[in-house]
Design an enzyme around this catalytic site. Structure first.
Site, PDB file in Angstrom:
ATOM      1  N   LYS A 166      41.155  40.128  46.108  1.00 26.36           N
ATOM      2  CA  LYS A 166      40.371  38.904  46.316  1.00 26.36           C
ATOM      3  C   LYS A 166      40.799  38.217  47.623  1.00 26.36           C
ATOM      4  CE  LYS A 166      38.719  39.498  42.142  1.00 26.36           C
ATOM      5  NZ  LYS A 166      37.411  39.555  41.550  1.00 26.36           N
TER       6      LYS A 166
HETATM    7  C1  LIG Z   1      37.514  39.835  40.065  1.00 24.00           C
HETATM    8  C2  LIG Z   1      36.396  39.415  39.205  1.00 24.00           C
HETATM    9  C3  LIG Z   1      36.624  38.888  37.922  1.00 24.00           C
HETATM   10  C4  LIG Z   1      37.982  38.728  37.291  1.00 24.00           C
HETATM   11  O1  LIG Z   1      38.801  39.799  37.408  1.00 24.00           O
HETATM   12  P1  LIG Z   1      40.304  39.833  36.856  1.00 24.00           P
HETATM   13  O2  LIG Z   1      40.729  41.199  37.231  1.00 24.00           O
HETATM   14  O3  LIG Z   1      40.264  39.607  35.390  1.00 24.00           O
HETATM   15  O4  LIG Z   1      41.078  38.767  37.544  1.00 24.00           O
HETATM   16  C5  LIG Z   1      35.525  38.440  37.220  1.00 24.00           C
HETATM   17  N1  LIG Z   1      34.282  38.521  37.707  1.00 24.00           N
HETATM   18  C6  LIG Z   1      34.030  39.040  38.923  1.00 24.00           C
HETATM   19  C7  LIG Z   1      32.621  39.067  39.405  1.00 24.00           C
HETATM   20  C8  LIG Z   1      35.074  39.513  39.710  1.00 24.00           C
HETATM   21  O5  LIG Z   1      34.820  40.043  40.908  1.00 24.00           O
END
Ligand SMILES: *Cc1c(COP(=O)(O)O)cnc(C)c1O
Length: 374
Positions: free
Chosen positions: A184
């Site tokens: 992210k």
């Molecule tokens: C990254 C992401 C999440 C959450 O991911 P985690 O791995 O649980 O932190 C949720 N929704 C979207 C669209 C994402 O890109």
């Protein structure tokens, strides 16, 4: 000389981030302490929200929002099949029913007209996603939710720091959820954060992330909860990364700009759309091959890139075509033609804050060769 591989993503961890974590390890207070509070405040401020509640993943954050809004057995939630699996899983955890609607081919977010048309008397909420960080339509979704008396959860896991007009990502609907996995914009290793203006929802999420604890009394449990806590080690990293958020987003915008220029002459490559380029928060850089290419052409192109040491991935594999979702909900190929047409032709290219002009040049060169072979 063989070239070094270029990875798909890579976190931007500066020496300042490392220095922010070390004192936590030496200080002895490793969970629920000052760093999570300060991290929560920083993210809430950026999202224009009153409350921030740190949790151990974006998925956990979405799950708590679903529970706190009282979404449960048989409740319908209108959402997108073009997303990461967590957006559907958080509903299935509570036996709610995801109702998928197709996307807008211009920006890949849920089509607002289709979303409104899918609302029934059993609909309890909508759960749109800022796909790849694009904030398009979020004001419209919010208006639809308000007009139809529905709750709205904003999955802004891919959009930290972005804007739609003057509105920051995370400020739409009842609550928003950010995520901090290493790919992210900023990372805590693993982590997530709920933002909201709703005092009651904030209290509930805070209690449920910590085993349903009463906020007043030690070892008194008011409700069913989870261990979704975020450690102080993670939170201190998040706090330090938040201080550099604008710098990181600017670096990512510059890399996106490099790609735009490098790929401009590849006629059969569609460049990723972005609602507000100057204030964009880029999560990934996803190109889309022209419609004449098949899914196997796309896969062959990715194979070529990987052999050349260039990380890439299809983004996303539609949720309604995931094996267990097909079995559970009876969804099939052909259900969401726009999503399927887009998903069969997308390629996420290497994308991170410290990607160099030279790397981008190499990706351009190999992508050109890969497409010429199709
Ligand atoms: C990254 C992401 C999440 C959450 O991911 P985690 O791995 O649980 O932190 C949720 N929704 C979207 C669209 C994402 O890109």
């Amino acid at each position: 000389m063989k070239e070094q591989p270029i990875s798909l993503s890579s976190p931007d961890i500066a020496e300042a981030d490392v220095q922010a974590v070390l004192p936590v390890l030496r200080g002895g207070r490793l969970s629920i302490g000052p760093h999570i509070e300060s991290f929560e405040a920083a993210v809430a401020r950026r999202a224009g929200r009153k409350h921030g509640i740190g949790v151990n993943s974006g998925t956990s954050g979405l799950h708590l929002c679903v529970r706190a809004l009282g979404i449960g057995d048989g409740d319908e939630v209108v959402t997108t099949p073009f997303s990461f699996i967590a957006t559907t899983n958080c509903l299935l955890f509570e036996r709610a029913k995801p109702v998928f609607v197709d996307i807008d081919p211009e920006n890949y977010n849920v089509d607002p007209t289709a979303l409104e048309a899918a609302i029934t008397p059993r609909t309890k909420a909508i759960l749109p996603v800022e796909v790849f960080g694009n904030t398009a339509h979020f004001d419209t979704y919010e208006r639809i939710a308000a007009r139809r008396g529905l709750a709205m959860i904003e999955d802004c896991c891919e959009a930290l720091g972005g804007f739609l007009g003057a509105r920051p990502a995370g400020s739409f609907g009842n609550c928003g959820v950010f995520a901090f996995y290493p790919n992210k914009q900023i990372t805590t290793g693993e982590g997530g954060l709920i933002v909201t203006d709703d005092d009651r929802l904030a209290d509930l999420c805070r209690s449920m992330r910590n085993q349903g604890r009463d906020t007043s009394a030690w070892l008194s449990h008011a409700r069913l909860g989870y261990n979704y806590r975020l450690s102080e080690i993670n939170a201190a990293l998040g706090e330090a990364q938040m201080r550099r958020l604008d710098e990181i987003l600017a670096k990512r915008r510059a890399v996106a700009e490099m790609y735009h220029q490098a790929l401009a002459d590849l006629e059969e490559v569609g460049l990723p759309p972005m609602a507000q380029p100057k204030q964009a928060s880029w999560f990934v850089y996803v190109i889309r091959l022209a419609d004449r290419f098949s899914r196997s052409d796309r896969d062959a192109a990715m194979e070529h890139l990987r052999k050349a040491g260039i990380g890439c991935n299809p983004y996303f594999v539609p949720i309604h075509l995931q094996p267990y979702v097909m079995e559970l909900l009876g969804t099939r190929e052909g259900d969401f033609p726009v999503t399927e047409r887009v998903a069969a032709r997308t390629i996420a290219l290497p994308f991170f804050a410290n990607l160099t002009e030279r790397d981008v040049g190499r990706v351009r060169q190999e992508l050109g060769k890969a497409i010429a072979k199709c």
